[in-house]
Write a protein that holds these residues in place. Structure first.
Motif, PDB file in Angstrom:
ATOM      1  N   SER A  99       0.731  -1.384   0.107  1.00  0.00           N
ATOM      2  CA  SER A  99       0.069   0.015   0.104  1.00  0.00           C
ATOM      3  C   SER A  99       0.784   1.382   0.173  1.00  0.00           C
ATOM      4  O   SER A  99       0.388   2.462  -0.298  1.00  0.00           O
ATOM      5  N   TYR A 100       2.185   1.212   0.128  1.00  0.00           N
ATOM      6  CA  TYR A 100       2.930   2.396   0.444  1.00  0.00           C
ATOM      7  C   TYR A 100       2.902   3.444  -0.902  1.00  0.00           C
ATOM      8  O   TYR A 100       2.975   4.605  -0.749  1.00  0.00           O
ATOM      9  N   THR A 101       2.582   2.737  -1.845  1.00  0.00           N
ATOM     10  CA  THR A 101       2.597   3.550  -3.251  1.00  0.00           C
ATOM     11  C   THR A 101       1.214   3.935  -3.581  1.00  0.00           C
ATOM     12  O   THR A 101       1.172   4.820  -4.461  1.00  0.00           O
ATOM     13  N   ASP A 102       0.234   3.479  -3.124  1.00  0.00           N
ATOM     14  CA  ASP A 102      -0.787   4.228  -3.118  1.00  0.00           C
ATOM     15  C   ASP A 102      -1.059   5.410  -2.198  1.00  0.00           C
ATOM     16  O   ASP A 102      -1.345   5.666  -1.044  1.00  0.00           O
ATOM     17  N   ASP A 103      -0.963   6.738  -2.982  1.00  0.00           N
ATOM     18  CA  ASP A 103      -0.800   8.000  -2.376  1.00  0.00           C
ATOM     19  C   ASP A 103      -2.152   8.413  -1.478  1.00  0.00           C
ATOM     20  O   ASP A 103      -1.960   8.780  -0.425  1.00  0.00           O
ATOM     21  N   ASP A 104      -3.486   8.102  -2.037  1.00  0.00           N
ATOM     22  CA  ASP A 104      -4.389   8.434  -1.341  1.00  0.00           C
ATOM     23  C   ASP A 104      -4.725   7.572  -0.001  1.00  0.00           C
ATOM     24  O   ASP A 104      -5.159   8.329   0.975  1.00  0.00           O
ATOM     25  N   TYR A 105      -4.480   6.289  -0.139  1.00  0.00           N
ATOM     26  CA  TYR A 105      -4.332   5.356   0.850  1.00  0.00           C
ATOM     27  C   TYR A 105      -3.539   5.912   2.163  1.00  0.00           C
ATOM     28  O   TYR A 105      -3.839   6.004   3.269  1.00  0.00           O
ATOM     29  N   ILE A 106      -2.253   6.190   1.829  1.00  0.00           N
ATOM     30  CA  ILE A 106      -1.050   6.487   2.726  1.00  0.00           C
ATOM     31  C   ILE A 106      -1.633   7.857   3.043  1.00  0.00           C
ATOM     32  O   ILE A 106      -1.224   8.192   4.481  1.00  0.00           O
ATOM     33  N   GLU A 107      -1.957   8.777   2.346  1.00  0.00           N
ATOM     34  CA  GLU A 107      -2.449  10.095   3.071  1.00  0.00           C
ATOM     35  C   GLU A 107      -3.641   9.964   4.153  1.00  0.00           C
ATOM     36  O   GLU A 107      -3.509  10.414   5.140  1.00  0.00           O
ATOM     37  N   SER A 108      -4.682   9.070   3.757  1.00  0.00           N
ATOM     38  CA  SER A 108      -5.518   8.791   4.828  1.00  0.00           C
ATOM     39  C   SER A 108      -4.875   8.027   6.182  1.00  0.00           C
ATOM     40  O   SER A 108      -5.256   8.291   7.308  1.00  0.00           O
ATOM     41  N   VAL A 109      -3.940   7.310   6.014  1.00  0.00           N
ATOM     42  CA  VAL A 109      -3.386   6.575   7.282  1.00  0.00           C
ATOM     43  C   VAL A 109      -2.639   7.617   7.916  1.00  0.00           C
ATOM     44  O   VAL A 109      -2.649   7.750   9.101  1.00  0.00           O
TER      45      VAL A 109
END
Length: 363
Positions: A99-109
């Motif tokens: 998931s570290y390349t998923d900008d939207d998900y990492i932003e939510s984390v």
């Protein structure tokens, strides 16, 4: 002369045959094992690349081993690795390895962890390290998405041309074809303008993509063209010299924030330390680009390079003062204002954390 009987020769050959057979058997086993391992690795690789396997692994909760593997990919320090593990553990982040390349998900984390840290009254030092970790991940991930050829620049991209006179012109890419780039020419770049590049001149321009990564490109003028609809176009060559501008040390945010600024008196102590004192006269400007390390503002005043400046603008709803130094001044034709680039100086820890909290807006 020594004679060997026929029966004696047969005995010697008989003794040698078991050794030969043993060697052949060992070689056969080795070849079989090698082929078996190769086939197994191919099957395993195909399995690991299947959408079903990837989806299954990506849905798993992050383990410390996952964090260590990501840390190696991102070249994180020991402190950053431990902080990333804290972030993943606190937020119950799904497999960070996927998931570290998923900008939207990492932003939510990171948003969820920021809120957790604020409730826990985390120190300013921890919060600053936290913001820096977010930018580190963003920068490395976006570095892997760099383009290397002008053939990949999307239509609609705005390319800035800093002319030798100091003016900055904005071209827009309207066609990207095999034979070259077709750029719309701003009305301000008239035929009589001394800034207008001549045929075969080298042309250095900069542009940004949707992920905010900035590039510089060196191309060459082919010709200016007047289209039947009256539009002026500039055709340039393609180039494989597309250079990402990776000197950026902090995330930049587009803003529209009023500010007040004044000149600064600078004095130097015996140990060489500079001290700043703002002068009384105050002028108004607009900050259009802001980061932890500096900003770009528009003003009517052509402030010269290397001069020091004192800025006052809102951070988290409160007027805050920051000293800075002018890194560059250009004329922006779109706004008709001077575009002034400022590097912040002597910004204290609390102000840096407040500024980043304001810009990321995770409250």
């Amino acid at each position: 002369m020594f004679l060997v009987s026929e029966s004696g020769g047969q005995l010697i050959v008989a003794r040698q045959n078991p050794f030969v057979y043993l060697v052949l058997v060992v070689l056969a086993i080795f070849v079989f094992l090698t082929l078996s391992i190769w086939v197994w690795m191919k099957i395993l690789k195909k399995k690991h690349e299947s959408p079903e396997y990837i989806a299954k692994m990506a849905a798993l909760p992050t383990t410390y081993n996952h964090v260590l593997k990501v840390s190696n990919k991102l070249n994180l320090s020991k402190e950053e690795t431990q902080l990333l593990w804290k972030v993943c553990h606190d937020t119950k982040c799904k497999n960070i390895l996927y998931s570290y390349t998923d900008d939207d998900y990492i932003e939510s984390v990171f948003k969820a962890e920021y809120q957790h840290l604020r409730k826990a009254n985390a120190s300013d030092k921890l919060l600053l390290d936290f913001f820096h970790l977010r930018f580190h991940i963003y920068k490395v991930v976006n570095f892997s998405r760099y383009i290397t050829s002008s053939h990949n620049i999307p239509v609609g991209t705005v390319l800035s041309y800093p002319a030798p006179s100091g003016f900055q012109y904005q071209f827009t890419l309207v066609k990207n074809e095999e034979n070259g780039l077709y750029l719309s020419v701003p009305d301000t770049l008239e035929e009589s303008s001394q800034d207008r590049p001549a045929k075969l001149d080298k042309l250095a321009v900069v542009f940004s993509l949707a992920n905010a990564q900035q590039y510089a490109i060196l191309t060459r003028v082919i010709q200016f063209m007047k289209m039947p609809n009256g539009e002026n176009l500039l055709m340039t060559t393609h180039s494989n010299t597309v250079c990402p501008q990776s000197r950026r040390t902090s995330m930049r945010f587009a803003v529209n924030r009023d500010c007040a600024f004044s000149a600064v008196e600078v004095s130097k102590a015996a140990d060489g330390e500079l001290s700043f004192k703002a002068k009384e006269n105050v002028y108004n400007g607009t900050i259009v680009d802001l980061s932890e390390g500096g900003c770009k503002l528009f003003s009517d005043l052509p402030i010269k390079q290397k001069q020091y400046i004192y800025l006052r603008f809102d951070i988290l709803g409160e007027k805050t003062g920051i000293f800075g130094q002018i890194a560059d001044t250009r004329t922006d034709y779109d706004s008709g204002m001077y575009s002034i680039h400022i590097a912040f100086k002597q910004t204290d820890l609390k102000t840096r954390v407040n500024l980043l909290s304001d810009l990321y807006d995770w409250a």
